[in-house]
Enzyme design. Structure first.
Site, PDB file in Angstrom:
ATOM      1  N   TYR A 114     -33.612  97.269  61.044  1.00 19.01           N
ATOM      2  CA  TYR A 114     -33.256  98.498  61.481  1.00 19.01           C
ATOM      3  C   TYR A 114     -31.634  98.510  61.531  1.00 19.01           C
ATOM      4  O   TYR A 114     -30.952  98.755  62.342  1.00 19.01           O
ATOM      5  CB  TYR A 114     -33.627  98.788  62.939  1.00 19.01           C
ATOM      6  CG  TYR A 114     -33.730 100.153  63.323  1.00 19.01           C
ATOM      7  CD1 TYR A 114     -34.688 100.963  62.647  1.00 19.01           C
ATOM      8  CD2 TYR A 114     -32.900 100.633  64.024  1.00 19.01           C
ATOM      9  CE1 TYR A 114     -34.600 102.401  63.029  1.00 19.01           C
ATOM     10  CE2 TYR A 114     -32.674 102.024  64.499  1.00 19.01           C
ATOM     11  CZ  TYR A 114     -33.810 103.012  63.933  1.00 19.01           C
ATOM     12  OH  TYR A 114     -34.061 104.456  64.070  1.00 19.01           O
ATOM     13  N   VAL A 162     -28.806  98.752  58.148  1.00 18.65           N
ATOM     14  CA  VAL A 162     -28.146  99.813  57.177  1.00 18.65           C
ATOM     15  C   VAL A 162     -29.249 101.025  56.800  1.00 18.65           C
ATOM     16  O   VAL A 162     -28.829 102.267  57.053  1.00 18.65           O
ATOM     17  CB  VAL A 162     -27.348  99.309  56.125  1.00 18.65           C
ATOM     18  CG1 VAL A 162     -26.605 100.335  55.140  1.00 18.65           C
ATOM     19  CG2 VAL A 162     -26.260  98.212  56.654  1.00 18.65           C
ATOM     20  N   GLN A 163     -29.828 100.583  55.859  1.00 17.85           N
ATOM     21  CA  GLN A 163     -30.805 101.507  55.540  1.00 17.85           C
ATOM     22  C   GLN A 163     -31.873 101.985  56.458  1.00 17.85           C
ATOM     23  O   GLN A 163     -32.780 103.098  56.437  1.00 17.85           O
ATOM     24  CB  GLN A 163     -31.507 101.119  54.058  1.00 17.85           C
ATOM     25  CG  GLN A 163     -30.650 101.328  52.939  1.00 17.85           C
ATOM     26  CD  GLN A 163     -30.363 102.781  52.652  1.00 17.85           C
ATOM     27  OE1 GLN A 163     -31.369 103.488  52.970  1.00 17.85           O
ATOM     28  NE2 GLN A 163     -29.260 102.954  51.644  1.00 17.85           N
ATOM     29  N   ASP A 188     -29.568  91.475  52.120  1.00 16.48           N
ATOM     30  CA  ASP A 188     -30.121  90.506  51.052  1.00 16.48           C
ATOM     31  C   ASP A 188     -30.292  89.113  51.613  1.00 16.48           C
ATOM     32  O   ASP A 188     -31.122  88.396  51.363  1.00 16.48           O
ATOM     33  CB  ASP A 188     -29.059  90.586  49.751  1.00 16.48           C
ATOM     34  CG  ASP A 188     -29.399  91.689  49.062  1.00 16.48           C
ATOM     35  OD1 ASP A 188     -30.325  92.435  49.084  1.00 16.48           O
ATOM     36  OD2 ASP A 188     -28.300  92.369  48.532  1.00 16.48           O
ATOM     37  N   HIS A 210     -33.580  97.901  47.128  1.00 10.41           N
ATOM     38  CA  HIS A 210     -32.478  97.212  46.336  1.00 10.41           C
ATOM     39  C   HIS A 210     -33.152  96.381  45.549  1.00 10.41           C
ATOM     40  O   HIS A 210     -33.959  95.650  45.894  1.00 10.41           O
ATOM     41  CB  HIS A 210     -31.476  96.649  47.283  1.00 10.41           C
ATOM     42  CG  HIS A 210     -30.168  96.158  46.481  1.00 10.41           C
ATOM     43  ND1 HIS A 210     -29.834  96.351  45.215  1.00 10.41           N
ATOM     44  CD2 HIS A 210     -29.357  95.074  46.959  1.00 10.41           C
ATOM     45  CE1 HIS A 210     -28.798  95.923  44.978  1.00 10.41           C
ATOM     46  NE2 HIS A 210     -28.598  95.086  45.912  1.00 10.41           N
ATOM     47  N   GLU A 236     -20.531  98.925  43.555  1.00 13.92           N
ATOM     48  CA  GLU A 236     -20.107  98.603  44.751  1.00 13.92           C
ATOM     49  C   GLU A 236     -18.740  98.142  44.508  1.00 13.92           C
ATOM     50  O   GLU A 236     -17.850  98.012  45.341  1.00 13.92           O
ATOM     51  CB  GLU A 236     -20.898  97.937  45.615  1.00 13.92           C
ATOM     52  CG  GLU A 236     -22.342  98.474  45.999  1.00 13.92           C
ATOM     53  CD  GLU A 236     -23.180  97.281  46.536  1.00 13.92           C
ATOM     54  OE1 GLU A 236     -24.269  98.230  47.221  1.00 13.92           O
ATOM     55  OE2 GLU A 236     -23.139  96.146  46.272  1.00 13.92           O
ATOM     56  N   GLU A 248      -0.240 111.790  49.208  1.00 12.96           N
ATOM     57  CA  GLU A 248      -0.431 111.950  47.864  1.00 12.96           C
ATOM     58  C   GLU A 248      -1.509 111.050  47.166  1.00 12.96           C
ATOM     59  O   GLU A 248      -1.829 111.098  46.340  1.00 12.96           O
ATOM     60  CB  GLU A 248       1.015 111.850  47.308  1.00 12.96           C
ATOM     61  CG  GLU A 248       1.973 112.690  47.703  1.00 12.96           C
ATOM     62  CD  GLU A 248       1.752 114.045  47.000  1.00 12.96           C
ATOM     63  OE1 GLU A 248       0.832 114.262  46.198  1.00 12.96           O
ATOM     64  OE2 GLU A 248       2.577 115.044  47.559  1.00 12.96           O
ATOM     65  N   GLU A 264      -5.270 113.965  49.925  1.00 12.60           N
ATOM     66  CA  GLU A 264      -5.453 115.137  49.038  1.00 12.60           C
ATOM     67  C   GLU A 264      -6.676 114.661  48.255  1.00 12.60           C
ATOM     68  O   GLU A 264      -7.340 115.620  47.956  1.00 12.60           O
ATOM     69  CB  GLU A 264      -4.138 115.199  48.172  1.00 12.60           C
ATOM     70  CG  GLU A 264      -4.224 116.555  47.155  1.00 12.60           C
ATOM     71  CD  GLU A 264      -2.955 116.764  46.527  1.00 12.60           C
ATOM     72  OE1 GLU A 264      -2.918 117.732  45.626  1.00 12.60           O
ATOM     73  OE2 GLU A 264      -2.129 116.171  46.743  1.00 12.60           O
ATOM     74  N   SER A 292      -2.497 122.788  39.544  1.00 12.53           N
ATOM     75  CA  SER A 292      -1.444 123.395  38.656  1.00 12.53           C
ATOM     76  C   SER A 292      -1.404 122.958  37.198  1.00 12.53           C
ATOM     77  O   SER A 292      -1.833 121.924  36.870  1.00 12.53           O
ATOM     78  CB  SER A 292      -0.124 123.029  39.321  1.00 12.53           C
ATOM     79  OG  SER A 292       0.106 121.907  39.241  1.00 12.53           O
TER      80      SER A 292
END
Length: 347
Positions: free
Chosen positions: A38, A40-41, A99, A123, A211, A243, A247, A269
């Site tokens: 119980y 991550v997945q 794993d 996996h 990954e 930047e 964004e 642009s």
């Protein structure tokens, strides 16, 4: 199966229209689905299956994660058990451990994989590199996989939003003649969008490459390189971060996620368009040899062995936390904390 044209390549995919939830429920109506792990997945897949009306139980060792399962509504002795109890009760055993944990639990788990059961992974790692992991299932069980293309958190969030996360699927061993139906039903049950066929080996290889590449490793390397160059040339942390990261994640990613890179370019642009078109070639030429080297390292099993060796160290978790803390404390990601606080929705 629906035949789709992916850039001139015809591929068969399974959608919810071809395989509706009602069909999935009918196929699995007599099954007990035991979600082992119980972390991550596990939460996303277990909760989605439960909410979709399947018979689901969870197997987890005592500790914080066990308490998290209780908080999510799993009841000890009714729907929440030890790993051994859940594996014994389940007709489909969904192995959603890490794993490293799969390797340590496998000698115990395999005792409960009696003929006719299904062993499910998200996996291909443990099976693809079975010579290194020791995970070799018997031939009298189904060995199947549904691999969501995203985190367990995303799987759950998108399910609650009425959307689906795309998944790959594979059948490694069909002992019952029902392995494919079981696989597709589970894929629909966990909340997949569309599903595409793969093999355990292809999934493991592409997953580890992704990954380490564009999904996590390469993106951090690229962002940090640009941030550092801007800072070294006198730009403030706020300017360099906006930047480089803000964004990209807040403005541009939603555009090319919606309709593609060409559409995103078209909505920038003319100066940005020209520069992007001119520089995408040099970036591609610089990056492709690195990606090729990465792929060969994955395909050879070298990356799997590195992961196994690292995860097997008794102080692995301590070392990992130090590395993640260093990443967190870097100027770029400390700047990110301030920028997130300044977003309009947080004020």
């Amino acid at each position: 199966m629906a035949k789709m044209n992916f850039g001139g390549v015809i591929e068969e995919v399974m959608t919810r229209e071809e395989f509706p939830l009602e069909k999935a429920r009918e196929i699995l109506k007599d099954e007990t689905i035991a979600v082992i792990g119980y972390g991550v997945q596990g939460p996303g897949q277990a909760c989605n299956l439960r909410d979709n009306g399947f018979n689901v139980i969870v197997g987890q060792r005592q500790g914080k994660t066990f308490e998290k399962a209780i908080a999510d509504g799993w009841v000890p002795g009714e729907t929440l058990f030890s790993i051994e109890e859940a594996a014994e009760k389940g007709t489909i055993v969904m192995c959603l451990l890490s794993d490293a944990a799969v390797m340590s639990v496998w000698p115990t788990l395999k005792q409960y994989l009696t003929p006719g059961k299904a062993l499910y992974f998200s996996h291909g790692f443990a099976i693809t590199w079975s010579d290194r992991t020791g995970c070799v299932p018997s031939n009298d069980i189904d060995v199947i996989m549904v691999a969501p293309k995203g985190s367990g958190t995303s799987l759950r969030t998108m399910f609650l939003e009425g959307r689906g996360l795309n998944s790959s699927y594979a059948v490694y061993n069909d002992a019952t003649g029902r392995a494919l139906d079981r696989t597709l039903a589970l894929g629909i049950g966990i909340g997949s969008g569309y599903m595409f066929e793969t093999t355990f080996q292809r999934e493991a290889t592409s997953d580890l490459t992704g990954e380490r590449g564009s999904l996590m490793g390469a993106i951090q390397g690229l962002l940090l390189a640009q941030y550092e160059v801007l800072r070294e040339n006198g730009h403030t942390p706020s300017e360099a971060f906006n930047e480089t990261v803000e964004e990209l994640t807040q403005s541009l990613m939603p555009l090319f996620a919606q309709k593609g890179m060409d559409w995103m370019y078209a909505n920038c642009s003319t100066t940005a368009q020209r520069g992007a078109l001119d520089w995408m070639g040099p970036f591609h030429d610089a990056c492709k040899p690195v990606v090729q080297k990465l792929y060969e390292s994955v395909k050879s099993g070298n990356e799997a062995q590195i992961s196994i060796d690292a995860n097997s160290k008794p102080d692995y978790r301590v070392g990992l936390e130090k590395e993640l803390e260093a990443l967190h404390n870097s100027e770029m990601w400390r700047t990110a904390e301030v920028v997130r606080q300044l977003r309009p929705e947080n004020n």
